[in-house]
Scaffold this motif. Structure first.
Motif, PDB file in Angstrom:
ATOM      1  N   ILE A   1      57.513  64.829  -3.470  1.00  0.00           N
ATOM      2  CA  ILE A   1      58.590  63.871  -3.704  1.00  0.00           C
ATOM      3  C   ILE A   1      58.655  63.647  -5.215  1.00  0.00           C
ATOM      4  O   ILE A   1      57.653  63.251  -5.828  1.00  0.00           O
ATOM      5  N   VAL A   2      59.816  63.925  -5.812  1.00  0.00           N
ATOM      6  CA  VAL A   2      60.014  63.699  -7.241  1.00  0.00           C
ATOM      7  C   VAL A   2      61.034  62.579  -7.407  1.00  0.00           C
ATOM      8  O   VAL A   2      62.182  62.711  -6.979  1.00  0.00           O
ATOM      9  N   ILE A   3      60.583  61.448  -7.991  1.00  0.00           N
ATOM     10  CA  ILE A   3      61.462  60.305  -8.235  1.00  0.00           C
ATOM     11  C   ILE A   3      61.746  60.252  -9.733  1.00  0.00           C
ATOM     12  O   ILE A   3      60.851  59.966 -10.537  1.00  0.00           O
ATOM     13  N   LEU A   4      62.979  60.556 -10.118  1.00  0.00           N
ATOM     14  CA  LEU A   4      63.377  60.541 -11.520  1.00  0.00           C
ATOM     15  C   LEU A   4      63.691  59.115 -11.949  1.00  0.00           C
ATOM     16  O   LEU A   4      64.170  58.306 -11.140  1.00  0.00           O
ATOM     17  N   PRO A   5      63.455  58.770 -13.214  1.00  0.00           N
ATOM     18  CA  PRO A   5      63.807  57.431 -13.679  1.00  0.00           C
ATOM     19  C   PRO A   5      65.320  57.259 -13.738  1.00  0.00           C
ATOM     20  O   PRO A   5      66.074  58.242 -13.752  1.00  0.00           O
ATOM     21  N   THR A   6      65.796  56.007 -13.773  1.00  0.00           N
ATOM     22  CA  THR A   6      67.230  55.765 -13.925  1.00  0.00           C
ATOM     23  C   THR A   6      67.704  56.364 -15.237  1.00  0.00           C
ATOM     24  O   THR A   6      66.931  56.534 -16.183  1.00  0.00           O
ATOM     25  N   LEU A   7      69.007  56.677 -15.305  1.00  0.00           N
ATOM     26  CA  LEU A   7      69.541  57.404 -16.457  1.00  0.00           C
ATOM     27  C   LEU A   7      69.398  56.623 -17.761  1.00  0.00           C
ATOM     28  O   LEU A   7      69.344  57.227 -18.840  1.00  0.00           O
ATOM     29  N   ASP A   8      69.356  55.310 -17.679  1.00  0.00           N
ATOM     30  CA  ASP A   8      69.243  54.509 -18.897  1.00  0.00           C
ATOM     31  C   ASP A   8      67.789  54.225 -19.278  1.00  0.00           C
ATOM     32  O   ASP A   8      67.527  53.463 -20.211  1.00  0.00           O
ATOM     33  N   LEU A   9      66.824  54.844 -18.564  1.00  0.00           N
ATOM     34  CA  LEU A   9      65.415  54.588 -18.825  1.00  0.00           C
ATOM     35  C   LEU A   9      64.686  55.926 -18.970  1.00  0.00           C
ATOM     36  O   LEU A   9      64.210  56.498 -17.994  1.00  0.00           O
ATOM     37  N   PRO A  10      64.596  56.456 -20.187  1.00  0.00           N
ATOM     38  CA  PRO A  10      63.976  57.767 -20.379  1.00  0.00           C
ATOM     39  C   PRO A  10      62.469  57.720 -20.182  1.00  0.00           C
ATOM     40  O   PRO A  10      61.852  56.648 -20.080  1.00  0.00           O
ATOM     41  N   TYR A  11      61.862  58.899 -20.129  1.00  0.00           N
ATOM     42  CA  TYR A  11      60.403  58.976 -20.066  1.00  0.00           C
ATOM     43  C   TYR A  11      59.794  58.281 -21.286  1.00  0.00           C
ATOM     44  O   TYR A  11      60.362  58.333 -22.383  1.00  0.00           O
ATOM     45  N   PRO A  12      58.636  57.650 -21.136  1.00  0.00           N
ATOM     46  CA  PRO A  12      57.962  57.051 -22.294  1.00  0.00           C
ATOM     47  C   PRO A  12      57.159  58.074 -23.100  1.00  0.00           C
ATOM     48  O   PRO A  12      56.174  57.733 -23.748  1.00  0.00           O
ATOM     49  N   PHE A  13      57.555  59.322 -23.028  1.00  0.00           N
ATOM     50  CA  PHE A  13      56.942  60.407 -23.804  1.00  0.00           C
ATOM     51  C   PHE A  13      58.037  61.426 -24.082  1.00  0.00           C
ATOM     52  O   PHE A  13      59.134  61.346 -23.518  1.00  0.00           O
ATOM     53  N   SER A  14      57.782  62.358 -24.965  1.00  0.00           N
ATOM     54  CA  SER A  14      58.786  63.358 -25.327  1.00  0.00           C
ATOM     55  C   SER A  14      59.224  64.135 -24.100  1.00  0.00           C
ATOM     56  O   SER A  14      58.384  64.639 -23.339  1.00  0.00           O
ATOM     57  N   LYS A  15      60.538  64.221 -23.912  1.00  0.00           N
ATOM     58  CA  LYS A  15      61.064  64.875 -22.724  1.00  0.00           C
ATOM     59  C   LYS A  15      60.732  66.363 -22.735  1.00  0.00           C
ATOM     60  O   LYS A  15      61.011  67.065 -23.700  1.00  0.00           O
ATOM     61  N   PRO A  16      60.121  66.860 -21.657  1.00  0.00           N
ATOM     62  CA  PRO A  16      59.799  68.290 -21.596  1.00  0.00           C
ATOM     63  C   PRO A  16      61.054  69.131 -21.349  1.00  0.00           C
ATOM     64  O   PRO A  16      62.066  68.629 -20.862  1.00  0.00           O
ATOM     65  N   GLN A  17      60.965  70.403 -21.702  1.00  0.00           N
ATOM     66  CA  GLN A  17      62.101  71.306 -21.480  1.00  0.00           C
ATOM     67  C   GLN A  17      62.253  71.710 -20.015  1.00  0.00           C
ATOM     68  O   GLN A  17      63.342  72.053 -19.569  1.00  0.00           O
TER      69      GLN A  17
ATOM     70  N   ALA B   1      52.726  56.313 -11.603  1.00  0.00           N
ATOM     71  CA  ALA B   1      52.569  55.203 -12.540  1.00  0.00           C
ATOM     72  C   ALA B   1      52.162  55.781 -13.886  1.00  0.00           C
ATOM     73  O   ALA B   1      51.201  56.563 -13.970  1.00  0.00           O
ATOM     74  N   TYR B   2      52.872  55.405 -14.944  1.00  0.00           N
ATOM     75  CA  TYR B   2      52.586  55.937 -16.271  1.00  0.00           C
ATOM     76  C   TYR B   2      51.217  55.467 -16.765  1.00  0.00           C
ATOM     77  O   TYR B   2      50.763  54.355 -16.465  1.00  0.00           O
ATOM     78  N   VAL B   3      50.573  56.328 -17.550  1.00  0.00           N
ATOM     79  CA  VAL B   3      49.286  55.994 -18.165  1.00  0.00           C
ATOM     80  C   VAL B   3      49.373  56.245 -19.669  1.00  0.00           C
ATOM     81  O   VAL B   3      50.287  56.929 -20.151  1.00  0.00           O
TER      82      VAL B   3
END
Length: 552
Positions: A136-152, A245-247
């Protein structure tokens, strides 16, 4: 998909077992399974092993229709999904629902709330999750990017186990004898073992990368009974999330993941070319427990690489406790303004659960006894009805709510075991008031043998505030608890010969399973459940049961 709006995602899942009158499905599945290790019929989902990945975005509502086309009763658990007020969709058989009977279907209906990251789904009855599982992959909402550099690019990597024989026959034989079941014949990475002498196929999963790019690997341990190490030759991995959960990011050569746990890592493709070996191998620091020592392998290959040779790596030893402990000690919640660590400070229920293996009399078993497992000396007896339905309709007799919050008598839990290794049996639950805060100490014991226990709590995330070796000391150990940035999880290892402390808030009404995610221990009775009462008003109350809820 617009940010802030709920999207309803519909998925159909068919549980298929090849028969002579299912020619197309049989051809597909037998081809895939031959690539793994054998040609035996097995239960798969939509003809795939592992099963299909379900993609959603935070705040989406999912409608997933599960159609049972096999001769087993079945349920599906959405592991790590909090199921806010929708315990009817949680999935554990006879806890949250009656099973889906052969030829029947059920629509799981739930919203992914305040969660983003990697989780997984699996069968939650018998041993069928050996092959009935997927991501199961749950993507963040569009207005809330990853808290790290987005991977390609993002890639799902599922680690598993494989038996050449029918897993239900394996556990049935063990149940009749009272002894442990046979260990698996191979480990797998995305359904493939790599070269294993006992398998017909020598095929590996091959992952292509481009130099200079970053990749997010979503790693899932779907194995039944073994904690697993994972590493890639010549590459370090940056851990950014566990259990959705982010670490705080940290770099490591090796990750450790227990059955039921997920780990997201960033891989930097920092070589110009070449082939590099991926390996997964078991971790078990108990000297008495048998595990499958076979290492599954896959390949990371740089695009346009012409060399045939592969850079190898040696997996950690199966009892590499120092590597395991270093990894677990490195995990800390992100605890940022956007992602605060809301650790309960005031505790309403302070519980102490000892986890043990025991021996109960069995006239028909080998040597007159069977191995059992227990929490606070209670071996959980599975009911024949849904406990959630009994609770919702106030039906007495299905369970009692007198599960002991402490063991009946104290002893040296990690020292010399007592003479009596028998346990009591019962369907006992522990009752929690809505929004009450809970501290739970999970203490391993050495009654038969100390060993790791990955404990999974349904319906909630929790904070891991402390861990240690030996017996928990209630006067000394709490002084060292991390109440600032403890890691947030849904599955945690109670360490071999030690203890772990967790805290959570019971703000989700329903009946919620707590059990060891080593399937053999769950089978032996290492499980219990919390019943969380409704709060005030409809927004704090369990929703009514759906019309198509299966009946027992």
């Amino acid at each position: 998909m617009d940010s802030g709006k709920i999207k309803v995602l519909r998925h159909d899942i068919e549980l298929l077992q090849p028969t002579e009158d299912m020619i197309l499905d049989r051809k597909v599945m037998m081809r895939n399974i031959t690539r793994v290790c054998s040609t035996k019929p097995t239960v798969t989902v939509n003809g795939k092993f592992p099963g299909p990945t379900i993609y959603a975005r935070e705040d989406d509502t999912l409608l997933i229709k599960v159609v049972n086309q096999v001769h087993y009763n079945l349920t599906v658990h959405w592991h790590g999904v909090k199921q806010i007020r929708t315990c009817w969709s949680d999935g554990p058989a006879y806890i949250a629902q009656c099973p889906i009977q052969p030829g029947k279907s059920y629509v799981y209906n739930f919203t992914v709330t305040d969660q983003r990251g990697t989780l997984f789904w699996h069968a939650h009855i018998l041993w069928l999750r050996a092959t009935v599982h997927g991501a199961i992959v749950i993507l963040p909402t569009l207005d809330l990017p990853y808290p790290f550099s987005k991977p390609q690019k993002e890639v799902v990597i599922i680690l598993g186990e494989w038996w050449k024989s029918d897993v239900e026959a394996v556990i049935d034989e063990a149940t009749q004898s009272g002894l442990p079941p046979n260990i698996s014949d191979a480990h797998t990475i995305n359904g493939l073992p790599g070269p294993v002498s006992t398998c017909l196929s020598q095929e590996r999963f091959n992952f292509l990368v481009e130099p200079g790019k970053k990749y997010l690997l979503r790693i899932i341990n779907a194995a039944l009974n073994e904690e697993l190490f994972f590493k890639i030759a010549g590459h370090n991995l940056t851990v950014v999330e566990v259990d959705a959960a982010y670490v705080k990011p940290f770099e490591t050569e090796t990750i450790l993941t227990a059955p039921g746990q997920t780990t997201n890592v960033i891989l930097s493709a920092n070589h110009k070319s070449g082939k590099y070996l991926m390996v997964t191998s078991p971790y078990m620091d108990s000297p008495l427990i048998l595990v499958n020592n076979k290492t599954a392998t896959a390949t990371l290959q740089y695009i346009s690489t012409n060399v045939s040779s592969t850079t190898f790596t040696v997996p950690p030893h199966r009892n590499a406790t120092s590597i395991a402990r270093k990894f677990m000690d490195s995990l800390r919640s992100l605890n940022s303004k956007k992602y605060p660590a809301k650790v309960p400070m005031k505790i309403d229920h302070s519980l102490f659960f000892i986890i043990s293996l025991g021996l109960n009399p069995c006239a028909s078993c080998y040597k007159g006894f069977r191995i059992v497992a227990a929490i606070n000396n209670v071996t959980f007896v599975m009911p024949s009805v849904s406990l959630l339905n009994a609770h919702f309709n106030n039906r007495s007799g299905a369970f009692t709510d007198d599960f002991p919050g402490f063991p009946q008598y104290a002893f040296d839990y990690t020292g010399i075991p007592p003479e009596n290794l028998r346990t009591m049996e019962g369907t006992k639950l522990y009752r929690l008031e809505y929004n009450s805060s809970v501290q739970l100490i999970l203490q391993d014991t050495g009654l038969l043998s100390p060993e790791n226990h990955p404990m999974h709590l349904h319906g909630f995330n929790f904070f891991v505030v402390g861990r240690g070796k030996g017996n928990f000391n209630p006067k000394v150990d709490p002084k060292n608890f991390n109440l600032v940035d403890p890691v947030e999880r849904n599955t945690i290892n109670a360490p071999s010969g030690g203890w772990v402390a967790i805290r959570f808030r019971a703000n989700n009404p329903g009946v919620w399973f707590l059990h060891c995610h080593l399937e053999v221990h769950t089978t032996w009775g290492l499980k219990m459940a919390f019943v969380v009462d409704n709060g005030n008003g409809p927004n704090e109350s369990l929703l009514p049961p759906p019309n198509d809820l299966p009946k027992c």
